[in-house]
Design an enzyme around this catalytic site. Structure first.
Site, PDB file in Angstrom:
ATOM      1  N   GLU A   1       2.745   7.898   9.000  1.00 43.00           N
ATOM      2  CA  GLU A   1       4.202   7.743   8.808  1.00 43.00           C
ATOM      3  C   GLU A   1       4.593   8.182   7.390  1.00 43.00           C
ATOM      4  O   GLU A   1       5.622   8.833   7.184  1.00 43.00           O
ATOM      5  CB  GLU A   1       4.632   6.280   9.038  1.00 43.00           C
ATOM      6  CG  GLU A   1       4.582   5.825  10.489  1.00 43.00           C
ATOM      7  CD  GLU A   1       3.161   5.655  11.036  1.00 43.00           C
ATOM      8  OE1 GLU A   1       2.260   5.319  10.233  1.00 43.00           O
ATOM      9  OE2 GLU A   1       2.948   5.860  12.244  1.00 43.00           O
TER      10      GLU A   1
ATOM     11  N   GLU B   1      -5.162   7.157   1.796  1.00 38.61           N
ATOM     12  CA  GLU B   1      -4.317   8.132   1.065  1.00 38.61           C
ATOM     13  C   GLU B   1      -2.950   8.294   1.735  1.00 38.61           C
ATOM     14  O   GLU B   1      -2.342   9.357   1.654  1.00 38.61           O
ATOM     15  CB  GLU B   1      -4.986   9.513   0.935  1.00 38.61           C
ATOM     16  CG  GLU B   1      -6.411   9.517   0.454  1.00 38.61           C
ATOM     17  CD  GLU B   1      -6.573   9.274  -1.035  1.00 38.61           C
ATOM     18  OE1 GLU B   1      -5.549   9.146  -1.714  1.00 38.61           O
ATOM     19  OE2 GLU B   1      -7.718   9.181  -1.484  1.00 38.61           O
TER      20      GLU B   1
ATOM     21  N   ILE C   1     -17.083  12.020  26.656  1.00 41.24           N
ATOM     22  CA  ILE C   1     -18.085  12.944  27.215  1.00 41.24           C
ATOM     23  C   ILE C   1     -19.463  12.272  27.238  1.00 41.24           C
ATOM     24  O   ILE C   1     -20.276  12.543  28.119  1.00 41.24           O
ATOM     25  CB  ILE C   1     -18.090  14.270  26.400  1.00 41.24           C
ATOM     26  CG1 ILE C   1     -16.826  15.072  26.728  1.00 41.24           C
ATOM     27  CG2 ILE C   1     -19.348  15.099  26.674  1.00 41.24           C
ATOM     28  CD1 ILE C   1     -16.599  16.314  25.885  1.00 41.24           C
ATOM     29  N   HIS C   2     -19.709  11.371  26.279  1.00 39.52           N
ATOM     30  CA  HIS C   2     -20.996  10.669  26.236  1.00 39.52           C
ATOM     31  C   HIS C   2     -21.113   9.582  27.307  1.00 39.52           C
ATOM     32  O   HIS C   2     -22.182   8.953  27.425  1.00 39.52           O
ATOM     33  CB  HIS C   2     -21.211  10.032  24.855  1.00 39.52           C
ATOM     34  CG  HIS C   2     -21.689  10.989  23.805  1.00 39.52           C
ATOM     35  ND1 HIS C   2     -20.858  11.893  23.184  1.00 39.52           N
ATOM     36  CD2 HIS C   2     -22.917  11.199  23.274  1.00 39.52           C
ATOM     37  CE1 HIS C   2     -21.551  12.598  22.301  1.00 39.52           C
ATOM     38  NE2 HIS C   2     -22.797  12.204  22.349  1.00 39.52           N
ATOM     39  N   GLY C   3     -20.051   9.346  28.059  1.00 40.81           N
ATOM     40  CA  GLY C   3     -20.112   8.305  29.091  1.00 40.81           C
ATOM     41  C   GLY C   3     -20.521   6.970  28.463  1.00 40.81           C
ATOM     42  O   GLY C   3     -20.159   6.669  27.328  1.00 40.81           O
ATOM     43  N   GLY C   4     -21.312   6.189  29.194  1.00 36.70           N
ATOM     44  CA  GLY C   4     -21.715   4.865  28.713  1.00 36.70           C
ATOM     45  C   GLY C   4     -22.528   4.923  27.433  1.00 36.70           C
ATOM     46  O   GLY C   4     -22.445   4.018  26.594  1.00 36.70           O
TER      47      GLY C   4
ATOM     48  N   ARG D   1      -5.457  13.790  -0.663  1.00 39.62           N
ATOM     49  CA  ARG D   1      -5.057  14.048   0.732  1.00 39.62           C
ATOM     50  C   ARG D   1      -5.782  15.251   1.303  1.00 39.62           C
ATOM     51  O   ARG D   1      -6.146  15.262   2.480  1.00 39.62           O
ATOM     52  CB  ARG D   1      -3.545  14.251   0.813  1.00 39.62           C
ATOM     53  CG  ARG D   1      -2.856  12.929   0.827  1.00 39.62           C
ATOM     54  CD  ARG D   1      -1.361  12.963   0.804  1.00 39.62           C
ATOM     55  NE  ARG D   1      -0.938  11.587   0.589  1.00 39.62           N
ATOM     56  CZ  ARG D   1       0.083  11.208  -0.143  1.00 39.62           C
ATOM     57  NH1 ARG D   1       0.831  12.103  -0.737  1.00 39.62           N
ATOM     58  NH2 ARG D   1       0.363   9.931  -0.278  1.00 39.62           N
TER      59      ARG D   1
ATOM     60  N   GLY E   1       0.856  -1.182   0.000  1.00 35.91           N
ATOM     61  CA  GLY E   1       0.000   0.000   0.000  1.00 35.91           C
ATOM     62  C   GLY E   1       0.895   1.235   0.000  1.00 35.91           C
ATOM     63  O   GLY E   1       0.906   2.024  -0.939  1.00 35.91           O
TER      64      GLY E   1
HETATM   65  C1  LIG Z   1     -11.216   1.214   3.787  1.00 31.37           C
HETATM   66  C2  LIG Z   1     -10.036   1.397   2.889  1.00 31.37           C
HETATM   67  C3  LIG Z   1     -10.211   1.939   1.620  1.00 31.37           C
HETATM   68  C4  LIG Z   1      -9.121   2.079   0.751  1.00 31.37           C
HETATM   69  N1  LIG Z   1      -9.327   2.549  -0.534  1.00 31.37           N
HETATM   70  C5  LIG Z   1      -8.304   2.529  -1.432  1.00 31.37           C
HETATM   71  C6  LIG Z   1      -8.519   2.873  -2.811  1.00 31.37           C
HETATM   72  O1  LIG Z   1      -9.613   3.280  -3.206  1.00 31.37           O
HETATM   73  N2  LIG Z   1      -7.474   2.727  -3.676  1.00 31.37           N
HETATM   74  C7  LIG Z   1      -6.255   2.311  -3.284  1.00 31.37           C
HETATM   75  O2  LIG Z   1      -5.356   2.200  -4.123  1.00 31.37           O
HETATM   76  N3  LIG Z   1      -6.007   2.002  -1.975  1.00 31.37           N
HETATM   77  C8  LIG Z   1      -6.998   2.100  -1.046  1.00 31.37           C
HETATM   78  N4  LIG Z   1      -6.764   1.767   0.275  1.00 31.37           N
HETATM   79  C9  LIG Z   1      -5.440   1.285   0.659  1.00 31.37           C
HETATM   80  C10 LIG Z   1      -4.678   2.296   1.499  1.00 31.37           C
HETATM   81  O3  LIG Z   1      -4.239   3.362   0.705  1.00 31.37           O
HETATM   82  C11 LIG Z   1      -3.519   1.527   2.167  1.00 31.37           C
HETATM   83  O4  LIG Z   1      -4.086   0.632   3.100  1.00 31.37           O
HETATM   84  C12 LIG Z   1      -2.548   2.462   2.841  1.00 31.37           C
HETATM   85  O5  LIG Z   1      -1.845   3.209   1.892  1.00 31.37           O
HETATM   86  C13 LIG Z   1      -1.547   1.677   3.726  1.00 31.37           C
HETATM   87  O6  LIG Z   1      -0.984   0.625   3.009  1.00 31.37           O
HETATM   88  P1  LIG Z   1      -0.934  -0.848   3.642  1.00 31.37           P
HETATM   89  O7  LIG Z   1      -2.306  -1.161   4.156  1.00 31.37           O
HETATM   90  O8  LIG Z   1      -0.371  -1.767   2.623  1.00 31.37           O
HETATM   91  O9  LIG Z   1       0.026  -0.726   4.867  1.00 31.37           O
HETATM   92  P2  LIG Z   1       1.625  -0.938   4.802  1.00 31.37           P
HETATM   93  O10 LIG Z   1       2.198  -0.140   3.695  1.00 31.37           O
HETATM   94  O11 LIG Z   1       1.904  -2.380   4.831  1.00 31.37           O
HETATM   95  O12 LIG Z   1       2.051  -0.290   6.192  1.00 31.37           O
HETATM   96  C14 LIG Z   1       1.912  -0.980   7.430  1.00 31.37           C
HETATM   97  C15 LIG Z   1       2.469  -0.088   8.555  1.00 31.37           C
HETATM   98  O13 LIG Z   1       3.851   0.180   8.304  1.00 31.37           O
HETATM   99  C16 LIG Z   1       4.067   1.588   8.259  1.00 31.37           C
HETATM  100  N5  LIG Z   1       5.091   1.857   7.236  1.00 31.37           N
HETATM  101  C17 LIG Z   1       5.117   1.410   5.944  1.00 31.37           C
HETATM  102  N6  LIG Z   1       6.201   1.888   5.321  1.00 31.37           N
HETATM  103  C18 LIG Z   1       6.863   2.692   6.211  1.00 31.37           C
HETATM  104  C19 LIG Z   1       8.039   3.485   6.147  1.00 31.37           C
HETATM  105  N7  LIG Z   1       8.754   3.603   5.012  1.00 31.37           N
HETATM  106  N8  LIG Z   1       8.428   4.154   7.262  1.00 31.37           N
HETATM  107  C20 LIG Z   1       7.681   4.077   8.412  1.00 31.37           C
HETATM  108  N9  LIG Z   1       6.548   3.335   8.521  1.00 31.37           N
HETATM  109  C21 LIG Z   1       6.151   2.665   7.437  1.00 31.37           C
HETATM  110  C22 LIG Z   1       2.734   2.183   7.870  1.00 31.37           C
HETATM  111  O14 LIG Z   1       2.644   3.548   8.268  1.00 31.37           O
HETATM  112  C23 LIG Z   1       1.785   1.270   8.625  1.00 31.37           C
HETATM  113  O15 LIG Z   1       1.716   1.688   9.972  1.00 31.37           O
HETATM  114  C24 LIG Z   1      -7.828   1.687   1.177  1.00 31.37           C
HETATM  115  C25 LIG Z   1      -7.649   1.182   2.479  1.00 31.37           C
HETATM  116  C26 LIG Z   1      -8.726   1.040   3.328  1.00 31.37           C
HETATM  117  C27 LIG Z   1      -8.517   0.466   4.700  1.00 31.37           C
END
Ligand SMILES: Cc1cc2nc3c(=O)[nH]c(=O)nc-3n(C[C@H](O)[C@H](O)[C@H](O)COP(=O)(O)OP(=O)(O)OC[C@H]3O[C@@H](n4cnc5c(N)ncnc54)[C@H](O)[C@@H]3O)c2cc1C
Length: 398
Positions: A380, A376, A350-353, A256, A135
């Site tokens: 990190e 997006e 603030i909503h408590g339970g 973003r 991702g």
């Molecule tokens: C509900 C939902 C809708 C989405 N919709 C779309 C969409 O329409 N199109 C699309 O393309 N994607 C979509 N996504 C994907 C989303 O963009 C990714 O989940 C996101 O970019 C994080 O990627 P990952 O899940 O692979 O996490 P990873 O990249 O595996 O990261 C895992 C953890 O490691 C940390 N990490 C990774 N690399 C580094 C680094 N270099 N330095 C420090 N920390 C790091 C991250 O911050 C995170 O905490 C969606 C995700 C969700 C949950």
């Protein structure tokens, strides 16, 4: 919302659009959001209402039938919609990103082919970078398109497509063989037209069912599986391969700002709920807002709402002025999403339970806020973008 999240210097048209959207949110979204969300039901009537208001064409140039409005107008609309229900803003977000990518990078034929129908909502966009194994690390994409005599053949699996089942045009980032040294220069965006729905929607293209999520319900998020999928060469965005990373980064930069706007919207709503509840609920003989601990929470929440809103507006205005806004969009997204998690948490306390009861709206906001920390690009990744940008401008001369 009388006082918070006001924006100075808006045009009459912007004010008018926002007033219309605010009324729509109060009348058509907020009263139905809980039921639809708990049922994981697609908000079909709300989407029709947004089409009628022209929101699908908000930023599409007038020559293609849109309203030709700015990123700022769009972001402020999204903030309002997310205040009502974040999932509804999710329906237009991916559409907006694809329209932006087409507007900025499409060939004249591609713009003519899609933008007028996107403006009416007949064509609805989704975008796909993520894969099961990646991702954040976009350049590591594995899904591959290979050139043949009559076009390209795509194989691979994409993950996390918001609106994957309910859109009919997906901008998909895949690997192509450009022979470039840097991995990100071997990526290309394809415009994949497909029917809405699930299963094998076209030969070699499958949209498995919806992913079951903790929140952000109603809007579908899916996988997309390519197995020998054939696509014509003129479906390459901009007509040139190897440019996909640039296209997508431009798309997520506006995305973003959009996520920041959504976070602002949820925070505003969490604050509204908290300030209302704290004047109704009584403990120890007085309304809880009369306990300084609660009043101070409200003061901190409102300050965070204001700060996030101002940074979001700043990032949008910068992009609208034609300047690069990667650092500002990253900062806005970072602070708005982190503050949103904090503000919803405080409202919940603030909503408590009762905050734990599904009868209260804050329960839903608590499940929506965490997504904004991830979508997006995680916090990190935002910090990586911000710090790289800062080092560009503050390079040591020593
Ligand atoms: C509900 C939902 C809708 C989405 N919709 C779309 C969409 O329409 N199109 C699309 O393309 N994607 C979509 N996504 C994907 C989303 O963009 C990714 O989940 C996101 O970019 C994080 O990627 P990952 O899940 O692979 O996490 P990873 O990249 O595996 O990261 C895992 C953890 O490691 C940390 N990490 C990774 N690399 C580094 C680094 N270099 N330095 C420090 N920390 C790091 C991250 O911050 C995170 O905490 C969606 C995700 C969700 C949950």
């Amino acid at each position: 919302m009388a006082r918070l999240a006001q924006t100075a210097g808006l045009t009459d048209i912007q004010e008018e659009i926002l007033a219309t959207v605010r009324t729509f949110v109060d009348k058509e979204i907020i009263p139905h959001a809980q039921t639809l969300e708990h049922g994981d039901t697609y908000p079909a009537d709300i989407v029709e209402g947004m089409k009628e208001m022209g929101l699908f064409g908000l930023t599409i140039p007038e020559e293609y039938g849109g309203l030709g409005e700015s990123l700022l107008t769009y972001a402020l609309v999204v903030e309002q919609i997310a205040r009502g229900w974040m999932s509804v803003s999710g329906v237009i977000n991916t559409h907006f990103i694809v329209a932006h990518m087409l507007k900025q990078h499409g060939t004249p034929e591609q713009k003519q082919k899609y933008l007028p129908r996107m403006a009416t909502g007949e064509v609805r966009g989704s975008f796909s970078m993520s894969e099961p194994e990646l991702g954040s690390d976009v350049a590591a994409i594995r899904t591959r398109a290979v050139r043949g005599d009559s076009g390209y053949t795509i194989n691979g699996q994409k993950m996390w497509l918001t609106n994957g089942g309910t859109s009919n045009l997906t901008a998909v980032l895949v690997k192509t063989d450009e022979g470039a040294e840097k991995p990100h220069q071997n990526l290309t965006t394809f415009l994949v037209e497909k029917p809405e729905g699930y299963g094998e929607v076209l030969p070699g293209l499958t949209i498995p069912g919806k992913i079951d999520k903790m929140g952000y319900k109603g809007v579908d998020t899916t996988e997309m599986v390519f197995d020998g999928f054939e696509i014509a060469a003129d479906q390459v965005l901009g007509g040139v391969t190897g440019q996909g990373f640039r296209h997508m980064m431009d798309g997520v930069e506006v995305g973003r700002v959009n996520v920041a706007a959504r976070a602002c919207g949820i925070s505003i709503r969490a604050f509204e709920l908290a300030i209302e509840y704290s004047q109704q609920r009584r403990t120890f003989g007085k309304a809880i807002v009369e306990h300084q601990a609660i009043a101070f929470k409200l003061a901190e929440m409102a300050t965070k709402v204001e700060a996030a809103h101002l940074m979001m507006v700043n990032a949008a205005r910068l992009k609208d002025s034609g300047q690069r806004n990667d650092v500002e969009a990253g900062m806005a997204k970072l602070i708005a999403s982190e503050y949103c998690a904090e503000v919803t948490q405080e409202s919940f306390r603030i909503h408590g339970g009762y905050g734990y009861s599904k009868e209260y709206e804050i329960e839903r906001l608590m499940r929506e806020a965490p997504f904004l920390l991830i979508g997006e690009g995680t916090s990190e990744i935002q910090k990586t973008i911000i710090s790289r940008g800062l080092l560009r401008d503050y390079q040591s001369r020593g």
